[in-house]
Design a protein around this motif. Structure first.
Motif, PDB file in Angstrom:
ATOM      1  N   ASN A   1      -3.122   2.736  -2.004  1.00  0.00           N
ATOM      2  CA  ASN A   1      -3.125   1.654  -2.975  1.00  0.00           C
ATOM      3  C   ASN A   1      -1.950   1.901  -3.915  1.00  0.00           C
ATOM      4  O   ASN A   1      -1.939   2.875  -4.658  1.00  0.00           O
ATOM      5  CB  ASN A   1      -4.437   1.665  -3.780  1.00  0.00           C
ATOM      6  CG  ASN A   1      -5.596   1.103  -2.976  1.00  0.00           C
ATOM      7  OD1 ASN A   1      -5.397   0.312  -2.048  1.00  0.00           O
ATOM      8  ND2 ASN A   1      -6.801   1.502  -3.319  1.00  0.00           N
TER       9      ASN A   1
ATOM     10  N   ASN B   1      -5.647   5.711   5.709  1.00  0.00           N
ATOM     11  CA  ASN B   1      -5.940   4.597   4.812  1.00  0.00           C
ATOM     12  C   ASN B   1      -4.686   4.348   3.997  1.00  0.00           C
ATOM     13  O   ASN B   1      -4.309   5.195   3.197  1.00  0.00           O
ATOM     14  CB  ASN B   1      -7.080   4.930   3.852  1.00  0.00           C
ATOM     15  CG  ASN B   1      -8.371   5.189   4.584  1.00  0.00           C
ATOM     16  OD1 ASN B   1      -8.737   4.429   5.483  1.00  0.00           O
ATOM     17  ND2 ASN B   1      -9.032   6.277   4.246  1.00  0.00           N
ATOM     18  N   PRO B   2      -4.037   3.213   4.215  1.00  0.00           N
ATOM     19  CA  PRO B   2      -2.789   2.985   3.484  1.00  0.00           C
ATOM     20  C   PRO B   2      -3.011   3.143   1.984  1.00  0.00           C
ATOM     21  O   PRO B   2      -4.071   2.765   1.470  1.00  0.00           O
ATOM     22  CB  PRO B   2      -2.430   1.540   3.834  1.00  0.00           C
ATOM     23  CG  PRO B   2      -3.196   1.228   5.071  1.00  0.00           C
ATOM     24  CD  PRO B   2      -4.424   2.076   5.029  1.00  0.00           C
TER      25      PRO B   2
ATOM     26  N   ALA C   1      -6.593   7.324  -7.303  1.00  0.00           N
ATOM     27  CA  ALA C   1      -5.936   8.036  -6.202  1.00  0.00           C
ATOM     28  C   ALA C   1      -4.827   8.964  -6.716  1.00  0.00           C
ATOM     29  O   ALA C   1      -4.156   8.685  -7.705  1.00  0.00           O
ATOM     30  CB  ALA C   1      -5.355   7.025  -5.222  1.00  0.00           C
TER      31      ALA C   1
ATOM     32  N   TRP D   1      -3.041  -7.483  -2.557  1.00  0.00           N
ATOM     33  CA  TRP D   1      -4.142  -7.100  -3.450  1.00  0.00           C
ATOM     34  C   TRP D   1      -4.731  -8.376  -4.037  1.00  0.00           C
ATOM     35  O   TRP D   1      -4.024  -9.141  -4.679  1.00  0.00           O
ATOM     36  CB  TRP D   1      -3.627  -6.188  -4.562  1.00  0.00           C
ATOM     37  CG  TRP D   1      -4.704  -5.680  -5.476  1.00  0.00           C
ATOM     38  CD1 TRP D   1      -5.032  -6.172  -6.694  1.00  0.00           C
ATOM     39  CD2 TRP D   1      -5.592  -4.598  -5.213  1.00  0.00           C
ATOM     40  NE1 TRP D   1      -6.075  -5.457  -7.229  1.00  0.00           N
ATOM     41  CE2 TRP D   1      -6.445  -4.489  -6.342  1.00  0.00           C
ATOM     42  CE3 TRP D   1      -5.782  -3.721  -4.152  1.00  0.00           C
ATOM     43  CZ2 TRP D   1      -7.449  -3.526  -6.427  1.00  0.00           C
ATOM     44  CZ3 TRP D   1      -6.778  -2.757  -4.241  1.00  0.00           C
ATOM     45  CH2 TRP D   1      -7.597  -2.670  -5.367  1.00  0.00           C
TER      46      TRP D   1
ATOM     47  N   TYR E   1      -1.596  10.978  -5.031  1.00  0.00           N
ATOM     48  CA  TYR E   1      -0.808  11.093  -3.797  1.00  0.00           C
ATOM     49  C   TYR E   1       0.242  12.184  -3.909  1.00  0.00           C
ATOM     50  O   TYR E   1       0.784  12.446  -4.983  1.00  0.00           O
ATOM     51  CB  TYR E   1      -0.111   9.757  -3.486  1.00  0.00           C
ATOM     52  CG  TYR E   1      -1.087   8.637  -3.210  1.00  0.00           C
ATOM     53  CD1 TYR E   1      -1.944   8.701  -2.107  1.00  0.00           C
ATOM     54  CD2 TYR E   1      -1.180   7.541  -4.053  1.00  0.00           C
ATOM     55  CE1 TYR E   1      -2.857   7.691  -1.855  1.00  0.00           C
ATOM     56  CE2 TYR E   1      -2.090   6.522  -3.812  1.00  0.00           C
ATOM     57  CZ  TYR E   1      -2.928   6.608  -2.708  1.00  0.00           C
ATOM     58  OH  TYR E   1      -3.831   5.610  -2.473  1.00  0.00           O
TER      59      TYR E   1
ATOM     60  N   GLN F   1      -7.873  -8.478  -5.734  1.00  0.00           N
ATOM     61  CA  GLN F   1      -8.765  -8.288  -6.886  1.00  0.00           C
ATOM     62  C   GLN F   1      -7.951  -8.338  -8.174  1.00  0.00           C
ATOM     63  O   GLN F   1      -6.727  -8.396  -8.159  1.00  0.00           O
ATOM     64  CB  GLN F   1      -9.449  -6.921  -6.792  1.00  0.00           C
ATOM     65  CG  GLN F   1     -10.251  -6.705  -5.510  1.00  0.00           C
ATOM     66  CD  GLN F   1     -10.614  -5.242  -5.339  1.00  0.00           C
ATOM     67  OE1 GLN F   1     -10.966  -4.561  -6.274  1.00  0.00           O
ATOM     68  NE2 GLN F   1     -10.491  -4.746  -4.100  1.00  0.00           N
TER      69      GLN F   1
HETATM   70  C1  LIG Z   1      -8.007   1.115  -2.616  1.00  0.00           C
HETATM   71  O1  LIG Z   1      -8.776   0.298  -3.464  1.00  0.00           O
HETATM   72  C2  LIG Z   1      -9.956  -0.177  -2.843  1.00  0.00           C
HETATM   73  C3  LIG Z   1     -10.591  -1.191  -3.762  1.00  0.00           C
HETATM   74  O2  LIG Z   1     -10.803  -0.669  -5.049  1.00  0.00           O
HETATM   75  C4  LIG Z   1     -10.876   0.999  -2.599  1.00  0.00           C
HETATM   76  O3  LIG Z   1     -12.051   0.559  -1.974  1.00  0.00           O
HETATM   77  C5  LIG Z   1     -10.171   1.967  -1.678  1.00  0.00           C
HETATM   78  O4  LIG Z   1     -10.942   3.102  -1.542  1.00  0.00           O
HETATM   79  C6  LIG Z   1      -8.827   2.345  -2.253  1.00  0.00           C
HETATM   80  N1  LIG Z   1      -8.140   3.078  -1.220  1.00  0.00           N
HETATM   81  C7  LIG Z   1      -7.538   4.213  -1.461  1.00  0.00           C
HETATM   82  C8  LIG Z   1      -6.880   4.852  -0.286  1.00  0.00           C
HETATM   83  O5  LIG Z   1      -7.519   4.716  -2.577  1.00  0.00           O
END
Ligand SMILES: *[C@@H]1O[C@H](CO)[C@@H](O)[C@H](O)[C@H]1NC(C)=O
Ligand SMILES: *[C@@H]1O[C@H](CO)[C@@H](O)[C@H](O)[C@H]1NC(C)=O
Ligand SMILES: *[C@@H]1O[C@H](CO)[C@@H](O)[C@H](O)[C@H]1NC(C)=O
Ligand SMILES: *[C@@H]1O[C@H](CO)[C@@H](O)[C@H](O)[C@H]1NC(C)=O
Ligand SMILES: *[C@@H]1O[C@H](CO)[C@@H](O)[C@H](O)[C@H]1NC(C)=O
Length: 294
Positions: free
Chosen positions: A160, A157-158, A200, A191, A202, A193
């Motif tokens: 954020n 999952n790239p 997160a 993005w 990392y 939103q």
């Molecule tokens: C990135 O943000 C989206 C929207 O808030 C969220 O659904 C997703 O889990 C996030 N992805 C990561 C990898 O944190």
């Protein structure tokens, strides 16, 4: 022999210097007033200062904030004598950085690698507004005075990408960390939103060029704050101070111990309340403990 004091950075008052600004290029060394939102790292007695915004000494008259496109450093091994008889590390702004290829961001982190004499730029938001390119991990090679593109993080999952998260780079273990921050269309291309806080956490391994998700203390989003690394015997500590989280959660003064090894979090009561910063109502402190990371 009388010892000279090392100069302290007094608040700069940006006293107006009257000059024609129209066609005299200004720079953050000769026209310095202040920098805002930059990212820094300390390698071999040099403090590297990257990007963000700068006010020049014309600020009292023009009230303008400019993107600071320079990569600069102050050399604490080469102090010069100031007019007030204090020693001072002059700012050098001659390092290679092409603003057309290396983005000028604010609120990111520089992960220092004093072993390989380089640092990595992670996160941050575009000083000109909306991010127009996908995030790539960029790295500055000190010995060759050049930037290298380490590409987009390779994750299922790239990530954020956020700004004003808490970041720290650890030369001793060859790892960079980034936790929380604000995700927006200025920090991350595509993005859609509103600007929102990230939960997160990392981790980047310098040797293998791998970005992975580290386990945060909990699922709560957080932003701002700071992270420091402390070598502590056979384990090590990442200490995380944070400042912002959604109003839904009351920010009690608490301390959390988190083991990166067995992925367990434990709540500790007010273990580290001594610092005055922690008396502020919206500060919390988390201690993240890892071992076998050396
Ligand atoms: C990135 O943000 C989206 C929207 O808030 C969220 O659904 C997703 O889990 C996030 N992805 C990561 C990898 O944190
Ligand atoms: C300076 O600019 C800021 C916005 O960039 C504005 O809010 C502020 O009122 C200005 N101050 C003066 C004295 O013009
Ligand atoms: C020390 O700094 C001065 C100016 O700040 C510079 O001219 C000189 O080249 C530097 N010397 C070394 C050895 O880096
Ligand atoms: C680092 O990893 C990324 C993602 O897999 C890749 O695109 C890039 O080429 C790698 N860079 C180096 C210097 O190994
Ligand atoms: C970027 O985000 C801001 C704040 O959410 C929004 O006002 C603006 O319209 C967005 N710009 C684009 C080009 O999506």
């Amino acid at each position: 022999m009388r010892r000279r004091k090392i100069g302290v950075l007094a608040p700069v008052l940006c006293l107006a210097v009257h000059r024609a600004t129209a066609d005299v290029p200004q720079n953050p060394r000769d026209n310095f007033c202040r920098r805002i939102g930059h990212q820094t790292t300390f390698i071999d007695d040099k403090l590297y200062i990257d990007s963000s915004f700068v006010n020049f000494d014309t600020f009292p008259t023009d009230n303008k904030t400019y993107p600071n496109t320079w990569l600069g450093f102050q050399d604490f091994d080469n102090l010069t004598l100031r007019s007030d008889d204090a020693l001072w590390p002059n700012l050098n702004i001659g390092l290679n950085k092409d603003p057309n290829t290396i983005p000028t961001v604010h609120g990111g982190a520089l992960w220092g690698d004093s072993v390989n004499k380089r640092f990595f730029l992670f996160g941050g938001e575009n000083t000109k507004g909306v991010a127009s390119t996908d995030f790539h991990l960029l790295s500055y090679d000190i010995l060759n005075d050049e930037w290298d593109d380490f590409g987009p993080p390779d994750m299922p999952n790239p990530p954020n990408i956020s700004s004003y998260g808490a970041g720290v780079g650890v030369s001793e273990t060859g790892q960079g960390y980034y936790y929380g921050g604000w995700i927006s269309n200025a920090s991350m291309r595509g993005w859609t939103q509103d600007r929102t806080m990230s939960s997160a956490f990392y981790k980047y391994e310098y040797d293998t060029n791998a970005t992975t998700g580290a386990k945060p203390p909990d699922e709560l989003p957080r932003a701002e704050g700071a992270m420091v690394w402390i070598p502590a015997g056979y384990t090590e500590l990442l200490i995380y101070f944070f400042q912002q989280r959604p109003a839904l959660f009351s920010a009690a003064e608490s301390t959390e111990l988190h083991s990166l090894q067995n992925e367990q979090s434990r709540q500790h009561d007010r273990l580290c309340r001594a610092g005055t910063a922690l008396q502020l109502s919206h500060w919390e402190m988390h201690v993240l403990v890892g071992s076998n990371l050396l």
